[in-house]
Scaffold this motif. Structure first.
Motif, mmCIF file in Angstrom:
data_model
loop_
_atom_site.group_PDB
_atom_site.id
_atom_site.type_symbol
_atom_site.label_atom_id
_atom_site.label_comp_id
_atom_site.label_asym_id
_atom_site.label_seq_id
_atom_site.Cartn_x
_atom_site.Cartn_y
_atom_site.Cartn_z
ATOM 1 N N GLY A 1 32.983 17.100 19.767
ATOM 2 C CA GLY A 1 34.356 16.618 19.760
ATOM 3 C C GLY A 1 34.973 16.662 21.146
ATOM 4 O O GLY A 1 35.623 15.708 21.587
ATOM 5 N N ALA A 2 34.761 17.780 21.856
ATOM 6 C CA ALA A 2 35.295 17.912 23.211
ATOM 7 C C ALA A 2 34.688 16.859 24.134
ATOM 8 O O ALA A 2 35.397 16.244 24.938
ATOM 9 C CB ALA A 2 35.016 19.315 23.744
ATOM 10 N N GLU A 3 33.385 16.639 24.005
ATOM 11 C CA GLU A 3 32.733 15.622 24.831
ATOM 12 C C GLU A 3 33.373 14.252 24.596
ATOM 13 O O GLU A 3 33.671 13.520 25.548
ATOM 14 C CB GLU A 3 31.241 15.565 24.515
ATOM 15 C CG GLU A 3 30.511 14.491 25.301
ATOM 16 C CD GLU A 3 29.041 14.371 24.957
ATOM 17 O OE1 GLU A 3 28.375 13.516 25.583
ATOM 18 O OE2 GLU A 3 28.543 15.108 24.073
ATOM 19 N N ALA A 4 33.606 13.912 23.345
ATOM 20 C CA ALA A 4 34.214 12.618 23.028
ATOM 21 C C ALA A 4 35.611 12.501 23.629
ATOM 22 O O ALA A 4 35.975 11.453 24.175
ATOM 23 C CB ALA A 4 34.270 12.427 21.511
ATOM 24 N N VAL A 5 36.387 13.569 23.554
ATOM 25 C CA VAL A 5 37.751 13.538 24.099
ATOM 26 C C VAL A 5 37.712 13.413 25.618
ATOM 27 O O VAL A 5 38.460 12.610 26.199
ATOM 28 C CB VAL A 5 38.543 14.790 23.652
ATOM 29 C CG1 VAL A 5 39.866 14.880 24.394
ATOM 30 C CG2 VAL A 5 38.783 14.756 22.145
ATOM 31 N N PHE A 6 36.831 14.172 26.291
ATOM 32 C CA PHE A 6 36.764 14.066 27.754
ATOM 33 C C PHE A 6 36.231 12.703 28.192
ATOM 34 O O PHE A 6 36.659 12.162 29.212
ATOM 35 C CB PHE A 6 35.939 15.208 28.346
ATOM 36 C CG PHE A 6 36.650 16.534 28.263
ATOM 37 C CD1 PHE A 6 37.928 16.699 28.790
ATOM 38 C CD2 PHE A 6 36.054 17.618 27.643
ATOM 39 C CE1 PHE A 6 38.597 17.911 28.698
ATOM 40 C CE2 PHE A 6 36.711 18.841 27.552
ATOM 41 C CZ PHE A 6 37.982 18.985 28.081
ATOM 42 N N ARG A 7 35.334 12.118 27.418
ATOM 43 C CA ARG A 7 34.871 10.765 27.754
ATOM 44 C C ARG A 7 36.016 9.760 27.599
ATOM 45 O O ARG A 7 36.116 8.804 28.372
ATOM 46 C CB ARG A 7 33.663 10.380 26.911
ATOM 47 C CG ARG A 7 32.399 11.126 27.334
ATOM 48 C CD ARG A 7 31.157 10.572 26.675
ATOM 49 N NE ARG A 7 29.988 11.384 26.929
ATOM 50 C CZ ARG A 7 29.273 11.384 28.053
ATOM 51 N NH1 ARG A 7 29.614 10.582 29.051
ATOM 52 N NH2 ARG A 7 28.214 12.159 28.191
ATOM 53 N N ARG A 8 36.881 9.982 26.613
ATOM 54 C CA ARG A 8 38.063 9.122 26.467
ATOM 55 C C ARG A 8 38.962 9.263 27.694
ATOM 56 O O ARG A 8 39.469 8.268 28.217
ATOM 57 C CB ARG A 8 38.836 9.471 25.184
ATOM 58 C CG ARG A 8 40.174 8.773 25.058
ATOM 59 C CD ARG A 8 40.039 7.249 24.963
ATOM 60 N NE ARG A 8 41.364 6.624 24.996
ATOM 61 C CZ ARG A 8 41.645 5.525 25.680
ATOM 62 N NH1 ARG A 8 40.715 4.867 26.327
ATOM 63 N NH2 ARG A 8 42.868 5.047 25.671
ATOM 64 N N CYS A 9 39.141 10.481 28.168
ATOM 65 C CA CYS A 9 39.934 10.695 29.391
ATOM 66 C C CYS A 9 39.350 9.897 30.554
ATOM 67 O O CYS A 9 40.093 9.285 31.330
ATOM 68 C CB CYS A 9 39.949 12.175 29.770
ATOM 69 S SG CYS A 9 40.917 13.235 28.690
ATOM 70 N N LEU A 10 38.022 9.896 30.659
ATOM 71 C CA LEU A 10 37.374 9.208 31.781
ATOM 72 C C LEU A 10 37.431 7.691 31.638
ATOM 73 O O LEU A 10 37.327 6.979 32.639
ATOM 74 C CB LEU A 10 35.932 9.687 31.932
ATOM 75 C CG LEU A 10 35.815 11.159 32.346
ATOM 76 C CD1 LEU A 10 34.362 11.597 32.357
ATOM 77 C CD2 LEU A 10 36.488 11.421 33.687
ATOM 78 N N GLU A 11 37.618 7.195 30.433
ATOM 79 C CA GLU A 11 37.859 5.760 30.259
ATOM 80 C C GLU A 11 39.198 5.390 30.890
ATOM 81 O O GLU A 11 39.356 4.290 31.425
ATOM 82 C CB GLU A 11 37.887 5.387 28.775
ATOM 83 C CG GLU A 11 36.544 5.427 28.097
ATOM 84 C CD GLU A 11 36.654 5.210 26.590
ATOM 85 O OE1 GLU A 11 37.759 4.896 26.086
ATOM 86 O OE2 GLU A 11 35.625 5.361 25.910
#
Length: 154
Positions: free
Chosen positions: A57-67
């Motif tokens: 879940g954290a990985e998905a959220v941080f990848r969203r930040c990087l988008e």
């Protein structure tokens, strides 16, 4: 039933409410995948990583930040940590730390994390020592760099 207050950005919510809503927020694909609240997303990602230990879940959220911002240091550092420690994806983790350093070559935490990664992935203690020393020149109070350097000196 949630009040309108519970729909405000995570940054403004008290920690117990974040904990209560984190799972729900992640399952609400439309909400978090379209959010542009970098501060709120970063706080959520950190909470998922450090408190709940939901690394996917954290990985998905941080990848969203990087988008939204491909050079956001908090997202790059946290994602690098997840990739290093939970996913064992050293190559991508290194890329995250180097992306921070491309913008800020003296970023103490990126230098420290990269040094630790080089030891884990390659056993390169010489390069790691150089990075820890550079981190301490940049931030003499960087406890992680000092602790890692002390460990190498033993």
């Amino acid at each position: 039933c949630r009040t309108s207050e519970s729909r405000q950005p995570f940054f403004f919510m008290p920690a117990p409410l974040i904990d209560e809503l984190a799972g729900e927020f992640l399952s609400d694909t439309a909400s978090w995948r379209t959010s542009t609240d970098l501060l709120g997303l970063s706080k959520l990602g950190s909470h998922l990583k450090n408190v709940i230990k939901d690394f996917d879940g954290a990985e998905a959220v941080f990848r969203r930040c990087l988008e939204i911002d491909p050079y956001l240091p908090v997202a790059l550092l946290n994602l690098g940590s997840i990739l290093t420690n939970a996913k064992l994806n050293y190559k991508e983790a290194e890329a995250m730390y180097r992306r921070v350093l491309a913008r800020d070559p003296n970023h103490a935490y990126a230098l420290t994390n990269l040094g630790s990664l080089l030891i884990l992935s390659r056993g390169d203690t010489a390069a790691a020592e150089d990075l820890f020393r550079l981190a301490l020149r940049s931030d003499p109070n960087c406890a992680a760099a000092q602790a890692n350097l002390d460990t190498l000196d033993r």
